[in-house]
Design an enzyme around this catalytic site. Structure first.
Site, short mmCIF file in Angstrom:
data_model
loop_
_atom_site.label_atom_id
_atom_site.label_comp_id
_atom_site.label_asym_id
_atom_site.label_seq_id
_atom_site.Cartn_x
_atom_site.Cartn_y
_atom_site.Cartn_z
NE ARG A 1 -1.04 -4.97 7.64
CZ ARG A 1 -0.23 -4.16 6.94
NH1 ARG A 1 1.07 -4.22 7.11
NH2 ARG A 1 -0.71 -3.30 6.09
NE ARG B 1 3.02 4.32 -0.56
CZ ARG B 1 2.90 3.98 0.71
NH1 ARG B 1 3.49 4.70 1.64
NH2 ARG B 1 2.20 2.93 1.06
NE ARG C 1 -3.43 0.31 6.93
CZ ARG C 1 -2.18 0.43 6.45
NH1 ARG C 1 -1.15 0.16 7.24
NH2 ARG C 1 -1.97 0.82 5.23
NE ARG D 1 -2.19 -0.30 1.04
CZ ARG D 1 -2.05 -1.02 2.15
NH1 ARG D 1 -2.99 -1.88 2.51
NH2 ARG D 1 -0.99 -0.88 2.90
CE LYS E 1 6.83 0.31 3.38
NZ LYS E 1 5.90 -0.66 2.74
P1 AMP Z 1 0.97 2.85 4.33
O1 AMP Z 1 0.51 2.84 5.75
O2 AMP Z 1 2.40 3.27 4.17
O3 AMP Z 1 0.65 1.57 3.60
O4 AMP Z 1 0.13 4.00 3.60
C1 AMP Z 1 -1.28 3.94 3.55
C2 AMP Z 1 -1.80 4.87 2.47
O5 AMP Z 1 -1.42 6.23 2.76
C3 AMP Z 1 -1.25 4.62 1.07
O6 AMP Z 1 -1.95 3.60 0.39
C4 AMP Z 1 -1.47 5.99 0.42
O7 AMP Z 1 -2.82 6.21 0.10
C5 AMP Z 1 -1.10 6.93 1.58
N1 AMP Z 1 0.35 7.24 1.59
C6 AMP Z 1 1.24 6.92 2.57
N2 AMP Z 1 2.47 7.36 2.28
C7 AMP Z 1 2.37 7.96 1.07
C8 AMP Z 1 3.30 8.60 0.20
N3 AMP Z 1 4.61 8.70 0.52
N4 AMP Z 1 2.84 9.12 -0.98
C9 AMP Z 1 1.54 9.04 -1.32
N5 AMP Z 1 0.60 8.43 -0.56
C10 AMP Z 1 1.01 7.89 0.63
#
Ligand code: AMP
Length: 201
Positions: A127, A88, A139, A150, A13
């Site tokens: 990655r 989400r 990360r 996740r 994404k």
């Molecule tokens: P991402 O970079 O999108 O993989 O997000 C990293 C982390 O941020 C996720 O594993 C969640 O802990 C938090 N996070 C990001 N977006 C959301 C969302 N829409 N709702 C809840 N937690 C989120």
């Protein structure tokens, strides 16, 4: 154009959003990036979110919805945006619908990147290696064990988003297991069809 890129962590994404930003000149709204920035800056939201994110769990709906509501009010979102990592949960999807309705607008399309989840762990290890090779910090939540949490969160809470948008006639699914260029070309094709539909109305 207002669109959502949907798919599990590691589906591509972020990579595809960056390309859309370049091509269409609309901002990428990544809730993950926004939350990481809040953690780095030590804001109250960041302090609340850090442990949850490090463990690979979802930050509460009210926090994330608040962040997105503020962000889409900014001037650069007037012509559209790409949502990456939001919504989400169904509660977030419903809140987004209300937010946009309040502005007299709505989503154009939701593009779901369909991937083979058994291959995602390999992608995430790659990655992490590439990030390390660039001399950047990996990360914490790209650790394979946290990544599994996740993915579990995705399957438990986020997978339901796909039928939510399908019922509303907004969902387009794309095979995300191909090369970055092929996936990107498919997304552009989808968007150009969408433009044609809008023009012929
Ligand atoms: P991402 O970079 O999108 O993989 O997000 C990293 C982390 O941020 C996720 O594993 C969640 O802990 C938090 N996070 C990001 N977006 C959301 C969302 N829409 N709702 C809840 N937690 C989120």
């Amino acid at each position: 154009m207002r669109l959502i890129l949907l798919g599990p962590p590691g589906a591509g994404k972020g990579t595809q959003s960056a390309r859309l930003v370049n091509r269409h000149g609309i901002p990428q709204l990544s809730t993950g990036d926004m939350l990481r920035a809040a953690v780095k800056a030590g804001t109250p939201v960041g302090l609340r979110a850090k442990a949850i994110m490090d463990a690979g769990n979802l930050v509460s709906d009210d926090v994330v919805i608040g962040i997105v509501a503020d962000r889409i009010d900014e001037a650069d979102c007037r012509k559209g945006f790409i949502l990456d990592g939001f919504p989400r949960t169904i509660a977030q999807a419903e809140a987004l619908e209300q937010m946009l309705a309040g502005k007299g607008t709505k989503l154009d399309v939701v593009i779901e990147l369909k991937v083979d989840q058994t291959k995602l762990i390999d992608r995430i290890i790659k990655r992490a290696e590439e990030t390390k090779a660039r001399g950047e910090a990996v990360r914490k939540d790209d650790d394979p064990d946290v990544f599994k949490t996740r993915l579990d969160a995705y399957n438990r809470d986020t997978a339901a988003i796909s039928p939510f948008y399908s019922e509303r006639g907004k969902l387009i699914q794309i095979d995300g297991m191909r090369s970055i260029d092929e996936v990107s070309a498919d997304i552009e094709k989808t968007l150009s069809h969408l433009d044609e539909e809008v023009e012929s109305r």
